[in-house]
Design a protein around this motif. Sequence first.
Motif, PDB file in Angstrom:
ATOM      1  N   ARG A  85       0.672  -1.173   0.005  1.00  0.00           N
ATOM      2  CA  ARG A  85       0.018  -0.065   0.077  1.00  0.00           C
ATOM      3  C   ARG A  85       1.054   1.156   0.104  1.00  0.00           C
ATOM      4  NH1 ARG A  85      -3.562  -2.090   4.609  1.00  0.00           N
ATOM      5  NH2 ARG A  85      -4.846  -3.472   3.644  1.00  0.00           N
ATOM      6  N   ARG A  86       1.842   1.300   0.832  1.00  0.00           N
ATOM      7  CA  ARG A  86       2.997   2.318   0.776  1.00  0.00           C
ATOM      8  C   ARG A  86       3.435   2.593  -0.455  1.00  0.00           C
ATOM      9  NH1 ARG A  86       6.876   2.391   5.584  1.00  0.00           N
ATOM     10  NH2 ARG A  86       7.123   4.602   4.808  1.00  0.00           N
ATOM     11  N   VAL A  87       3.795   1.695  -1.072  1.00  0.00           N
ATOM     12  CA  VAL A  87       4.539   1.720  -2.409  1.00  0.00           C
ATOM     13  C   VAL A  87       3.543   2.416  -3.462  1.00  0.00           C
ATOM     14  CG1 VAL A  87       5.367   0.372  -4.618  1.00  0.00           C
ATOM     15  CG2 VAL A  87       6.192  -0.151  -2.217  1.00  0.00           C
ATOM     16  N   PHE A  88       2.359   1.876  -3.393  1.00  0.00           N
ATOM     17  CA  PHE A  88       1.340   2.408  -4.302  1.00  0.00           C
ATOM     18  C   PHE A  88       1.020   4.094  -3.927  1.00  0.00           C
ATOM     19  CE2 PHE A  88      -3.322   3.796  -4.830  1.00  0.00           C
ATOM     20  CZ  PHE A  88      -3.491   3.603  -6.307  1.00  0.00           C
ATOM     21  N   VAL A  89       0.844   4.356  -2.738  1.00  0.00           N
ATOM     22  CA  VAL A  89       0.608   5.786  -2.474  1.00  0.00           C
ATOM     23  C   VAL A  89       1.697   6.596  -2.623  1.00  0.00           C
ATOM     24  CG1 VAL A  89      -1.093   5.320  -0.854  1.00  0.00           C
ATOM     25  CG2 VAL A  89       1.189   5.750  -0.057  1.00  0.00           C
ATOM     26  N   LEU A  90       3.230   6.152  -2.657  1.00  0.00           N
ATOM     27  CA  LEU A  90       4.179   6.863  -2.953  1.00  0.00           C
ATOM     28  C   LEU A  90       4.265   6.860  -4.650  1.00  0.00           C
ATOM     29  CD1 LEU A  90       6.702   5.512  -0.107  1.00  0.00           C
ATOM     30  CD2 LEU A  90       5.896   7.934  -0.380  1.00  0.00           C
ATOM     31  N   ASP A  91       4.315   5.979  -5.195  1.00  0.00           N
ATOM     32  CA  ASP A  91       4.197   6.065  -6.623  1.00  0.00           C
ATOM     33  C   ASP A  91       3.130   6.979  -7.160  1.00  0.00           C
ATOM     34  OD1 ASP A  91       5.855   4.168  -7.087  1.00  0.00           O
ATOM     35  OD2 ASP A  91       4.678   2.340  -7.351  1.00  0.00           O
ATOM     36  N   ALA A  92       1.986   7.058  -6.613  1.00  0.00           N
ATOM     37  CA  ALA A  92       1.031   8.243  -6.995  1.00  0.00           C
ATOM     38  C   ALA A  92       1.577   9.575  -6.576  1.00  0.00           C
ATOM     39  CB  ALA A  92      -0.415   7.601  -6.350  1.00  0.00           C
ATOM     40  N   ALA A  93       2.225   9.346  -5.393  1.00  0.00           N
ATOM     41  CA  ALA A  93       2.705  11.075  -5.165  1.00  0.00           C
ATOM     42  C   ALA A  93       3.688  11.335  -6.230  1.00  0.00           C
ATOM     43  CB  ALA A  93       3.317  10.946  -3.672  1.00  0.00           C
ATOM     44  N   ILE A  94       4.362  10.535  -6.456  1.00  0.00           N
ATOM     45  CA  ILE A  94       5.667  10.720  -7.494  1.00  0.00           C
ATOM     46  C   ILE A  94       5.060  11.299  -8.812  1.00  0.00           C
ATOM     47  CG2 ILE A  94       7.465  10.030  -8.758  1.00  0.00           C
ATOM     48  CD1 ILE A  94       8.164   8.333  -5.861  1.00  0.00           C
ATOM     49  N   LEU A  95       4.166  10.347  -9.365  1.00  0.00           N
ATOM     50  CA  LEU A  95       3.265  10.750 -10.470  1.00  0.00           C
ATOM     51  C   LEU A  95       2.823  11.886 -10.380  1.00  0.00           C
ATOM     52  CD1 LEU A  95       2.486   9.472 -13.394  1.00  0.00           C
ATOM     53  CD2 LEU A  95       0.510   8.778 -12.207  1.00  0.00           C
ATOM     54  N   LEU A  96       1.971  12.366  -9.398  1.00  0.00           N
ATOM     55  CA  LEU A  96       1.303  13.582  -9.333  1.00  0.00           C
ATOM     56  C   LEU A  96       2.312  14.933  -9.308  1.00  0.00           C
ATOM     57  CD1 LEU A  96      -1.778  13.052  -6.928  1.00  0.00           C
ATOM     58  CD2 LEU A  96      -1.823  13.762  -9.507  1.00  0.00           C
ATOM     59  N   ASN A  97       3.339  14.575  -8.687  1.00  0.00           N
ATOM     60  CA  ASN A  97       4.405  15.737  -8.531  1.00  0.00           C
ATOM     61  C   ASN A  97       5.003  15.759 -10.063  1.00  0.00           C
ATOM     62  OD1 ASN A  97       4.684  17.038  -6.361  1.00  0.00           O
ATOM     63  ND2 ASN A  97       6.186  15.810  -5.375  1.00  0.00           N
ATOM     64  N   ALA A  98       5.484  14.762 -10.658  1.00  0.00           N
ATOM     65  CA  ALA A  98       5.892  14.966 -12.214  1.00  0.00           C
ATOM     66  C   ALA A  98       4.974  15.521 -12.986  1.00  0.00           C
ATOM     67  CB  ALA A  98       6.117  13.408 -12.475  1.00  0.00           C
ATOM     68  N   ILE A  99       3.497  15.189 -13.111  1.00  0.00           N
ATOM     69  CA  ILE A  99       2.558  15.961 -13.619  1.00  0.00           C
ATOM     70  C   ILE A  99       2.471  17.400 -13.373  1.00  0.00           C
ATOM     71  CG2 ILE A  99       0.042  16.343 -14.215  1.00  0.00           C
ATOM     72  CD1 ILE A  99      -0.052  13.105 -13.923  1.00  0.00           C
ATOM     73  N   GLY A 100       2.624  17.748 -12.057  1.00  0.00           N
ATOM     74  CA  GLY A 100       2.782  19.227 -11.482  1.00  0.00           C
ATOM     75  C   GLY A 100       3.955  19.880 -11.814  1.00  0.00           C
ATOM     76  N   GLY A 101       5.274  19.166 -12.049  1.00  0.00           N
ATOM     77  CA  GLY A 101       6.463  19.744 -12.648  1.00  0.00           C
ATOM     78  C   GLY A 101       6.318  20.200 -14.270  1.00  0.00           C
ATOM     79  N   ALA A 102       5.428  19.169 -14.762  1.00  0.00           N
ATOM     80  CA  ALA A 102       5.503  19.332 -16.196  1.00  0.00           C
ATOM     81  C   ALA A 102       4.354  20.519 -16.608  1.00  0.00           C
ATOM     82  CB  ALA A 102       5.124  17.999 -16.929  1.00  0.00           C
ATOM     83  N   SER A 103       3.293  20.626 -15.765  1.00  0.00           N
ATOM     84  CA  SER A 103       2.491  21.780 -16.018  1.00  0.00           C
ATOM     85  C   SER A 103       3.103  23.095 -15.616  1.00  0.00           C
ATOM     86  CB  SER A 103       1.196  21.259 -15.020  1.00  0.00           C
ATOM     87  OG  SER A 103       0.555  20.192 -15.448  1.00  0.00           O
TER      88      SER A 103
END
Length: 165
Positions: A85-103
């Motif tokens: 579960r922790r791997v999943f939520v950390l992956d989601a956090a990294i993905l959202l941050n990457a989208i935020g950086g691209a935006s």
Amino acid sequence: MPFPISYDPDPVDSAAHLIQVALTPVFMLSGIGTLINVFNTRLARVADHLEDVRKKLSAPPSDDTPADPLNTPERLHSQQKRLHRRVFVLDAAILLNAIGGASTCGAAMALFVGSIRDASTSAWLLALFGIALACTVGSLMFFLADTLLSWHGLRRDTNLTLDAE
């Protein structure tokens, strides 16, 4: 004798304002990069812990070692589930941050394109910067979820340790 170049303060003021506005995405990108670094480091630690749990689960119990009540298969499977579960939520956090950086990069690009071509890119600028902010907030929420999962696991481990004594 006057100087042949006339001084018009408007272009200088607008250029200064453009530079001031352009610094906002730079600071946001710096913060997003720092968050991604923190999340990646945390993810690496969780992955190491998950690998340790997998090794303990796959190792056959030996007869000469006393049974450890803290490393029972049921408890290890519970830890494994929590770590997934922790791997999943950390992956989601990294993905959202990457989208935020691209935006954020897109917002900076819209700002410069709008200033160069004298085009109205304010809708793009606001949309991209809004997406960046929303994704950053979302990534922090996933980080909070990981923190709560971690605290829950520590509290549970502490209770089991106290019960075993």
